[in-house]
Design a protein around this motif. Structure first.
Motif, short mmCIF file in Angstrom:
data_model
loop_
_atom_site.label_atom_id
_atom_site.label_comp_id
_atom_site.label_asym_id
_atom_site.label_seq_id
_atom_site.Cartn_x
_atom_site.Cartn_y
_atom_site.Cartn_z
N GLN A 126 0.82 -1.22 0.00
CA GLN A 126 0.00 0.00 0.00
C GLN A 126 0.85 1.27 0.00
O GLN A 126 0.42 2.31 -0.49
CB GLN A 126 -0.92 0.00 1.22
CG GLN A 126 -2.38 -0.18 0.87
CD GLN A 126 -3.28 -0.15 2.08
OE1 GLN A 126 -2.85 0.02 3.22
NE2 GLN A 126 -4.57 -0.33 1.84
N GLU A 127 2.03 1.18 0.55
CA GLU A 127 2.92 2.35 0.55
C GLU A 127 3.29 2.74 -0.87
O GLU A 127 3.61 3.90 -1.14
CB GLU A 127 4.18 2.05 1.36
CG GLU A 127 3.94 1.96 2.86
CD GLU A 127 5.21 1.64 3.62
OE1 GLU A 127 6.29 1.57 2.97
OE2 GLU A 127 5.14 1.44 4.85
N HIS A 128 3.27 1.77 -1.78
CA HIS A 128 3.63 2.05 -3.17
C HIS A 128 2.40 2.21 -4.05
O HIS A 128 2.48 2.83 -5.11
CB HIS A 128 4.52 0.93 -3.72
CG HIS A 128 5.87 0.87 -3.08
ND1 HIS A 128 6.09 0.32 -1.83
CD2 HIS A 128 7.08 1.34 -3.50
CE1 HIS A 128 7.36 0.42 -1.52
NE2 HIS A 128 7.99 1.03 -2.52
N CYS A 129 1.29 1.62 -3.62
CA CYS A 129 0.03 1.74 -4.36
C CYS A 129 -1.05 2.10 -3.36
O CYS A 129 -1.73 1.21 -2.81
CB CYS A 129 -0.31 0.43 -5.07
SG CYS A 129 0.93 -0.13 -6.25
N THR A 130 -1.21 3.37 -3.12
CA THR A 130 -2.05 3.83 -2.00
C THR A 130 -3.52 3.45 -2.15
O THR A 130 -4.23 3.34 -1.15
CB THR A 130 -1.93 5.36 -1.86
OG1 THR A 130 -2.26 5.97 -3.11
CG2 THR A 130 -0.52 5.75 -1.46
N ASP A 131 -3.99 3.26 -3.36
CA ASP A 131 -5.41 2.93 -3.57
C ASP A 131 -5.70 1.44 -3.49
O ASP A 131 -6.83 1.01 -3.69
CB ASP A 131 -5.88 3.46 -4.93
CG ASP A 131 -5.84 4.99 -4.98
OD1 ASP A 131 -5.97 5.60 -3.91
OD2 ASP A 131 -5.68 5.52 -6.09
N THR A 132 -4.68 0.64 -3.21
CA THR A 132 -4.83 -0.81 -3.20
C THR A 132 -5.64 -1.29 -2.00
O THR A 132 -5.45 -0.81 -0.88
CB THR A 132 -3.44 -1.49 -3.18
OG1 THR A 132 -2.75 -1.14 -4.37
CG2 THR A 132 -3.57 -3.00 -3.09
#
Length: 379
Positions: A126-132
């Protein structure tokens, strides 16, 4: 949704992060388990799930991860070794005065540990893909975790229905992270059991009724852990000294020559549960049982079923007067427990009688030999 990282690169990062969190292997697959649905339905139709009503209640949802978390595109499957050093398989099973506990349950309950690690892995993604969106599972939802793990390249489902890995055998836990990212998927391994049927022939109760199919109603793990009521009498003598679970099909598997030991301290055996004496365990009051099994998977079966299982093992042990006395002292706790205690006492009586016959036969043989040699009758 936009992705700040190339998805192939992100998948590699996920595997590296997973290993840094203590998972020995991480794989990725899609959510399509439609090929498993007919097999699952046939297994349920044959009532092989026994009293595990939740298996039937959730139906085909077990083969549809996307129904558990709408929007799920991939399943990240992980495995973590649990086999402790000095597992003492043979020395425990061969001593009928000791209680055998499945090696996975000797330490701390794995559910929370794996789930927390999976949650951390999801947060790192999630830190790299916040909308995940993601959701971790460790035996906590109706998921066919072994077919998923096989599809994710972690191994293949063996004839005992457990996942096997050519480099690690089967002594590992599985967990899943459902996620809504279209990550690249891994390739499954080919089935490598060949003609081997060692697990089928060694099963004490014949629970592996055909390759890849286990009738839970016959399985010692089911009988000692999942079954609430009385253990069918036909299976009691076959259980030996197994009081929580059974590892026979794993111990005999040739692929477990390559099994790896765990380095997780939480999976280290608790002293009171590692090669324990049956009479010592049977003497525990409920407070002691709850204290020793705090944070352990064993606690979930409760005190009455714990005593039930030990009663059966004591019935299977060689005759000792103190075993008979200990059994009789436990009568009256519950009707279910009394049934097993009375059965165990009867087994002890039979063995006591057999010992008496053996002594008598031995004395008679000595007398015959003495007469034949012309010796005094008390020789």
């Amino acid at each position: 949704m936009s992705y700040p990282l190339d998805l192939n690169q992100l998948a590699q990062h996920i595997k590296q992060w997973g290993q840094s969190l203590g998972f020995q292997q991480v794989g990725i697959c899609d959510t399509d388990l439609s090929a498993e649905e007919p097999r699952l339905q046939e297994w349920l139709d044959k009532q092989y799930h026994g009293e595990m009503a939740w298996m039937a209640r959730h139906g085909m949802m077990r083969a549809r991860p996307h129904e558990l978390l709408p929007g799920t595109l991939r399943v990240i499957s992980v495995r973590m070794n649990y086999l402790p050093a000095k597992a003492a398989f043979a020395s425990t099973l061969k001593n009928p005065r000791l209680g055998y506990i499945s090696r996975y349950a000797l330490g701390r309950d794995y559910h929370k540990l794996l789930r927390n690690r999976l949650k951390k892995l999801g947060e790192m993604i999630q830190e790299h893909c916040t909308d995940t969106n993601f959701r971790p599972f460790v035996d906590s939802a109706p998921l066919l975790e072994r077919p998923l793990a096989a599809k994710a390249g972690l191994g293949w489902v063996g004839k005992h229905s457990l996942l096997l890995n050519r480099d690690a055998g089967s002594w590992f836990f599985l967990g899943e992270l459902l996620i809504d990212l279209p990550l690249p998927v891994d390739s499954p391994q080919g089935e490598q059991c060949g003609r081997c049927v060692a697990c089928m022939t060694t099963c004490p109760t014949g629970a592996i009724v055909e390759p890849y199919v286990v009738d839970a109603r016959r399985c010692i793990s089911y009988l000692t852990i999942e079954l609430d009521g009385a253990i069918p009498e036909e299976f009691r003598p076959l259980m030996g000294n197994r009081i929580y679970g059974c590892d026979d099909c794993q111990m005999i598997c040739p692929w477990n020559r390559f099994s790896q030991l765990t380095d997780e301290e939480d999976f280290s055996p608790r002293r009171q549960l590692h090669t324990p004496e049956l009479l010592t365990l049977f003497a525990w009051d409920e407070a002691t049982f709850l204290k020793v099994t705090e944070g352990s998977a064993i606690r979930r079966i409760g005190y009455a079923r714990w005593l039930r299982n030990i009663s059966v093992a004591l019935g299977n042990a060689p005759y000792e007067e103190q075993i008979f006395v200990a059994l009789r002292a436990r009568l009256g706790i519950s009707a279910m427990l009394d049934e097993h205690i009375i059965w165990a006492m009867e087994q002890q009586k039979i063995k006591r009688a057999a010992q008496g016959i053996e002594v008598l036969n031995s004395q008679q043989n000595r007398l015959v030999r003495a007469v034949e040699k012309g010796l005094p009758r008390d020789a």
